[in-house]
Design a protein around this motif. Sequence first.
Motif, mmCIF file in Angstrom:
data_model
loop_
_atom_site.group_PDB
_atom_site.id
_atom_site.type_symbol
_atom_site.label_atom_id
_atom_site.label_comp_id
_atom_site.label_asym_id
_atom_site.label_seq_id
_atom_site.Cartn_x
_atom_site.Cartn_y
_atom_site.Cartn_z
ATOM 1 N N ALA A 80 0.826 -1.209 0.000
ATOM 2 C CA ALA A 80 0.000 0.000 0.000
ATOM 3 C C ALA A 80 0.860 1.259 0.000
ATOM 4 C CB ALA A 80 -0.936 0.000 1.207
ATOM 5 N N ASN A 81 1.990 1.203 0.723
ATOM 6 C CA ASN A 81 2.862 2.375 0.819
ATOM 7 C C ASN A 81 4.146 2.238 -0.004
ATOM 8 O OD1 ASN A 81 1.299 4.028 2.705
ATOM 9 N ND2 ASN A 81 1.645 2.321 4.105
ATOM 10 N N HIS A 82 4.241 1.150 -0.778
ATOM 11 C CA HIS A 82 5.375 0.926 -1.686
ATOM 12 C C HIS A 82 6.722 0.902 -0.963
ATOM 13 C CE1 HIS A 82 2.403 1.514 -4.829
ATOM 14 N NE2 HIS A 82 2.027 2.610 -4.203
ATOM 15 N N ILE A 83 6.747 0.186 0.171
ATOM 16 C CA ILE A 83 7.972 0.078 0.966
ATOM 17 C C ILE A 83 8.606 -1.291 0.720
ATOM 18 C CG2 ILE A 83 8.966 0.067 3.288
ATOM 19 C CD1 ILE A 83 6.582 1.891 4.122
ATOM 20 N N PHE A 84 9.879 -1.277 0.380
ATOM 21 C CA PHE A 84 10.655 -2.491 0.170
ATOM 22 C C PHE A 84 11.604 -2.690 1.341
ATOM 23 C CE2 PHE A 84 8.998 -1.863 -3.964
ATOM 24 C CZ PHE A 84 9.111 -3.059 -4.643
ATOM 25 N N LYS A 85 12.045 -3.941 1.528
ATOM 26 C CA LYS A 85 13.003 -4.237 2.589
ATOM 27 C C LYS A 85 14.149 -5.061 2.027
ATOM 28 C CE LYS A 85 13.693 -5.956 7.226
ATOM 29 N NZ LYS A 85 13.068 -6.311 8.486
ATOM 30 N N LEU A 86 15.348 -4.635 2.366
ATOM 31 C CA LEU A 86 16.540 -5.420 2.095
ATOM 32 C C LEU A 86 16.690 -6.373 3.269
ATOM 33 C CD1 LEU A 86 19.165 -5.947 0.468
ATOM 34 C CD2 LEU A 86 20.244 -4.204 1.918
ATOM 35 N N HIS A 87 16.509 -7.661 3.011
ATOM 36 C CA HIS A 87 16.555 -8.662 4.079
ATOM 37 C C HIS A 87 17.970 -9.153 4.354
ATOM 38 C CE1 HIS A 87 12.175 -9.030 4.100
ATOM 39 N NE2 HIS A 87 12.237 -9.027 2.793
ATOM 40 N N LYS A 88 18.771 -9.259 3.302
ATOM 41 C CA LYS A 88 20.111 -9.831 3.443
ATOM 42 C C LYS A 88 21.034 -9.175 2.422
ATOM 43 C CE LYS A 88 18.071 -14.559 3.912
ATOM 44 N NZ LYS A 88 17.208 -14.241 4.959
ATOM 45 N N LEU A 89 22.254 -8.906 2.838
ATOM 46 C CA LEU A 89 23.308 -8.481 1.920
ATOM 47 C C LEU A 89 24.626 -8.918 2.541
ATOM 48 C CD1 LEU A 89 23.719 -5.127 0.037
ATOM 49 C CD2 LEU A 89 25.648 -6.433 0.852
ATOM 50 N N TYR A 90 25.262 -9.876 1.908
ATOM 51 C CA TYR A 90 26.530 -10.401 2.414
ATOM 52 C C TYR A 90 27.484 -10.641 1.265
ATOM 53 C CZ TYR A 90 24.114 -10.920 6.782
ATOM 54 O OH TYR A 90 23.408 -10.643 7.925
ATOM 55 N N VAL A 91 28.727 -10.258 1.479
ATOM 56 C CA VAL A 91 29.786 -10.559 0.516
ATOM 57 C C VAL A 91 30.928 -11.247 1.260
ATOM 58 C CG1 VAL A 91 29.144 -8.666 -1.031
ATOM 59 C CG2 VAL A 91 30.876 -8.286 0.691
ATOM 60 N N LEU A 92 31.614 -12.117 0.547
ATOM 61 C CA LEU A 92 32.714 -12.852 1.164
ATOM 62 C C LEU A 92 33.728 -11.879 1.759
ATOM 63 C CD1 LEU A 92 33.245 -15.613 -1.531
ATOM 64 C CD2 LEU A 92 32.302 -15.915 0.773
ATOM 65 N N PRO A 93 34.226 -12.166 2.966
ATOM 66 C CA PRO A 93 35.165 -11.245 3.616
ATOM 67 C C PRO A 93 36.376 -10.899 2.758
ATOM 68 C CG PRO A 93 34.459 -12.928 5.168
ATOM 69 C CD PRO A 93 33.896 -13.314 3.823
ATOM 70 N N GLU A 94 36.884 -11.853 2.002
ATOM 71 C CA GLU A 94 38.075 -11.579 1.190
ATOM 72 C C GLU A 94 37.782 -10.655 0.005
ATOM 73 O OE1 GLU A 94 36.697 -15.770 -0.173
ATOM 74 O OE2 GLU A 94 36.737 -14.641 1.705
#
Length: 164
Positions: A80-94
């Motif tokens: 209804a309010n057009h709100i998105f959520k980033l649930h996960k964001l991970y990159v390899l430590p190296e």
Amino acid sequence: MILLRKGKEEDIESIQDIAYRTWPHAYSNLITNEQIDYMLKKMYNKGELLSQLQQGYTFLMAEEDDRDLGFAVFSIIDSANHIFKLHKLYVLPETHGMGVGKLLINEVVNLAKRAGGVSLELNVNRENKAVAFYQGAGFTVKETVDLDIGNGFLMNDYVMHKPL
């Protein structure tokens, strides 16, 4: 060159591998090993990831030379309010410092905008150095929350917000 592609069921093992390699690096000075193990088993089991795919969550994979370097997962949480959520964001430590996270967050922003999103939210541990990364990407702290995730564990997070 780093390429982004849409994640699918065949990517679940790679997502699990990246999470299991990244979480101890990201969280070992913030939460106990017991909480890390509990959260990984709860959030990254095959059934949970399949369920998210089936519910329409968008999985993005970052790869270079056929090697997965990281991933992001987002969805609409308030149509209804057009709100998105980033649930996960991970990159390899190296791969930190190579721009993988920036590519992923920028693509999430672009895809959410194209889908009619007006804002993007995420949760991040209040002590996580990723807070600065998200601030650099234009996010601000909306609120502070303590979320009971079961087994006696809490997530002590900021909810961050970015207008799109």
